[in-house]
Design a protein around this motif. Structure first.
Motif, PDB file in Angstrom:
ATOM      1  N   HIS A 170      -8.689   6.011  -2.451  1.00 21.55           N
ATOM      2  CA  HIS A 170      -8.773   6.882  -0.975  1.00 21.55           C
ATOM      3  C   HIS A 170      -9.633   5.857   0.119  1.00 21.55           C
ATOM      4  CE1 HIS A 170      -8.435  10.024   1.798  1.00 21.55           C
ATOM      5  NE2 HIS A 170      -9.700  10.001   2.149  1.00 21.55           N
ATOM      6  N   SER A 189      -3.217   4.465  -5.309  1.00 17.09           N
ATOM      7  CA  SER A 189      -4.303   3.864  -4.298  1.00 17.09           C
ATOM      8  C   SER A 189      -5.786   4.702  -4.481  1.00 17.09           C
ATOM      9  CB  SER A 189      -4.082   3.732  -2.985  1.00 17.09           C
ATOM     10  OG  SER A 189      -3.649   5.034  -2.578  1.00 17.09           O
ATOM     11  N   GLU A 244      -2.712  13.154   1.574  1.00 15.82           N
ATOM     12  CA  GLU A 244      -2.351  12.648   0.258  1.00 15.82           C
ATOM     13  C   GLU A 244      -2.376  13.998  -0.708  1.00 15.82           C
ATOM     14  OE1 GLU A 244      -4.927   9.842  -1.555  1.00 15.82           O
ATOM     15  OE2 GLU A 244      -6.889  10.815  -0.852  1.00 15.82           O
ATOM     16  N   THR A 288       0.354   4.142  -2.612  1.00 17.11           N
ATOM     17  CA  THR A 288       0.096   5.416  -2.230  1.00 17.11           C
ATOM     18  C   THR A 288       0.965   6.408  -2.740  1.00 17.11           C
ATOM     19  OG1 THR A 288      -1.162   4.425  -0.349  1.00 17.11           O
ATOM     20  CG2 THR A 288      -0.576   6.760  -0.161  1.00 17.11           C
ATOM     21  N   LEU A 343      -8.367   2.331   0.778  1.00 21.03           N
ATOM     22  CA  LEU A 343      -7.063   2.388   1.626  1.00 21.03           C
ATOM     23  C   LEU A 343      -7.499   2.610   3.005  1.00 21.03           C
ATOM     24  CD1 LEU A 343      -4.019   2.446   2.342  1.00 21.03           C
ATOM     25  CD2 LEU A 343      -3.838   4.412   1.344  1.00 21.03           C
ATOM     26  N   LYS A 344      -8.650   3.551   3.152  1.00 24.17           N
ATOM     27  CA  LYS A 344      -9.095   3.813   4.719  1.00 24.17           C
ATOM     28  C   LYS A 344      -9.471   2.502   5.495  1.00 24.17           C
ATOM     29  CE  LYS A 344     -12.116   6.745   7.113  1.00 24.17           C
ATOM     30  NZ  LYS A 344     -13.407   7.841   7.009  1.00 24.17           N
ATOM     31  N   HIS A 361      -1.908   8.684   3.589  1.00 24.14           N
ATOM     32  CA  HIS A 361      -3.392   8.676   3.209  1.00 24.14           C
ATOM     33  C   HIS A 361      -3.989   9.901   3.761  1.00 24.14           C
ATOM     34  CE1 HIS A 361      -7.535   7.612   4.410  1.00 24.14           C
ATOM     35  NE2 HIS A 361      -7.622   7.246   3.160  1.00 24.14           N
ATOM     36  N   TRP A 379       0.951  -1.248   0.027  1.00 30.20           N
ATOM     37  CA  TRP A 379      -0.065  -0.083  -0.262  1.00 30.20           C
ATOM     38  C   TRP A 379       0.806   1.176   0.098  1.00 30.20           C
ATOM     39  CZ3 TRP A 379      -4.738   0.567  -1.488  1.00 30.20           C
ATOM     40  CH2 TRP A 379      -5.688  -0.311  -1.500  1.00 30.20           C
TER      41      TRP A 379
END
Length: 360
Positions: A176, A174, A242, A169, A179-180, A239, A165
Motif C-alpha cells: 500500500h 501490491s 482497495e 493491485t 504504491l502510494k 489503491h 501495478w
C-alpha cells in the motif's frame, strides 16, 4: 549521469561565440559567451522565437543605457533606475524571457562610458547579439532535437509501469505505502511526457506532406497521454478503495479482474502496434475480447440489487472503481481506432523514426 544534448549545445554555442568574437577582434568577447548561455533553447522553433525576442529586449536595454548615460551619467543610482525601467518595459511588452540578457546589455554598456561612448555601446550590443546568433546556429545545425522518440518512450515506460501495478493491485499483491509513492512518481513522469509533447508540437516540418503526418501523430500522442492518465487514475482508485475492492464477492471481483487484464493487454498491444512490433493483421485476426462496457455496468447493477442490505458507502466506492474502468476502456478503444487509422494511411513512416536513439 547522462550528457544531454542541451549541455553539449550550450558548450558548443559558447565556443562558437568566443571563436567568432576572436576572429572579428571584438573587445570583451566574454559578453558573447554570456549571451550564448541565455540564448540556447530546447527546440529550433523556440530558438527562432528567442532571437526575435532577444533582439527586441537587447535593443530596449541598449537604448535605455545609452539615453541614461548621455543624460544622467553612470552613477550607481542612475544604473538602478535604468534597471527598473528596462524590467518594466520588458514586462509591459511581454518579453519576460529577455529580461536577464537585457540587463546584461544595459550594465555592460553603462559600466564605463568613455569619449567614444556611442561606438562603445554599439560594439557591446553587437557582441551580445553575436552570442545570441551563435546559439541559434548551434541549435539549428548541431544535434537538432528529436522529441518524438523521447515522447513515445516516456509514455511507453510510464504506461508499462502503470500496467504492472494494476496487475499486482488487482490481485492484492501490491504494498500500500510503496504504491502510494509510485503513483506520485508516475504522475510526475506523465507531466514530463506532457512537456515533451509541447516541445514536439513546436517542432516544424519542411514539407506540407510531413505536416499532415505530424498532425495525425499529434492526435495519436495526445490520446496516448490521456489514455495513460486514465490508467493511472484507475490505479489510484484501486489503491484508494482497495479494502472495498477486496471485500467484493469473489465472482464479481473475478469479472473485474478479467476486464482489467483484458484492457491493459489491449493497451500494451496498441503501444507496440504503433511502432511496428505487433503486426496490424495479427491483431485483427486474433483480437483480445473484453467485456462490453454495458456488460460491466450490468454486473454492478446486478450486484447492487443482490446486496441492497450493504452500506451505501461500499457501493459508492465500488461504483468509483467501475466508472474508472469504463472511462479507461473507452480511451483504450478510441486510441486503438486512432492508431489503426494512422497505420492504414501512413504505414512504414513511423517505425524508423521511433526506433532511432537520441541523446536525452
Amino acid at each position: 549521469m547522462k550528457l544531454g544534448a542541451r549541455i553539449l549545445k550550450t558548450g558548443i554555442a559558447i565556443m562558437l561565440a568566443l571563436l567568432l568574437s576572436e576572429l572579428l577582434n571584438v573587445p570583451s568577447p566574454v559578453m558573447a559567451g554570456i549571451a550564448a548561455i541565455f540564448a540556447v533553447q530546447p527546440t529550433i522553433y523556440r530558438s527562432y522565437q528567442s532571437i526575435l525576442e532577444q533582439v527586441q529586449g537587447n535593443l530596449i536595454g541598449a537604448i535605455i543605457a545609452t539615453a541614461f548615460v548621455l543624460l544622467l551619467g553612470n552613477h550607481i543610482m542612475v544604473i538602478g533606475i535604468a534597471v527598473i525601467i528596462v524590467i518594466t518595459i520588458n514586462l509591459k511588452l511581454k518579453l519576460e524571457n529577455t529580461i536577464g540578457l537585457s540587463l546584461v546589455t544595459l550594465i555592460s554598456i553603462m559600466e564605463s562610458p568613455g569619449d567614444q561612448f556611442l561606438e562603445f555601446a554599439a560594439i557591446r550590443f553587437s557582441t551580445i547579439m553575436l552570442g545570441v546568433f551563435s546559439a541559434f546556429i548551434v541549435n539549428l545545425v548541431f544535434l537538432p532535437p528529436r522529441y518524438e522518440n523521447r515522447l513515445y518512450h516516456k509514455i511507453s515506460d510510464a504506461t508499462g509501469d502503470i500496467i504492472r501495478w494494476i496487475r499486482l493491485t488487482a490481485r492484492n499483491a501490491s504494498d500500500h505505502n510503496l504504491l502510494k509513492s509510485e503513483i506520485e512518481k508516475l504522475r510526475k513522469t506523465l507531466s514530463k511526457a506532457d512537456a515533451l509533447y509541447s516541445m514536439y508540437k513546436e517542432e516544424r516540418k519542411y514539407f506540407k506532406r510531413e505536416d499532415a503526418v505530424k498532425a495525425r501523430k499529434l492526435v495519436v500522442y495526445r490520446n496516448m497521454l490521456s489514455t495513460s492518465e486514465k490508467a493511472l487514475e484507475m490505479l489510484n482508485r484501486l489503491h484508494r478503495f482497495e479494502n472495498e475492492y477486496h471485500m467484493l464477492p469473489e465472482h464479481y471481483k473475478q469479472s473485474i479482474q478479467e476486464q482489467l487484464d483484458c484492457l491493459i493487454t489491449v493497451h500494451e498491444q496498441i503501444m507496440l502496434k504503433y511502432i511496428g512490433k505487433v503486426r496490424q493483421e495479427a491483431a485483427e485476426e486474433n483480437p483480445v475480447q473484453c467485456l462490453d462496457k454495458r456488460e460491466v455496468f450490468r454486473l454492478f447493477i446486478a450486484r447492487q440489487k443482490e446486496y441492497e442490505e450493504e452500506e451505501d458507502n461500499h457501493l459508492y466506492h465500488t461504483l468509483q472503481i467501475v466508472s474508472a474502468i469504463l472511462d479507461y476502456g473507452e480511451h483504450v478503444e478510441h486510441l486503438d481506432i486512432l492508431v489503426t487509422s494512422f497505420l492504414s494511411y501512413h504505414r512504414g513512416e513511423n517505425e524508423v523514426e521511433i526506433e532511432e536513439q537520441v541523446l536525452e
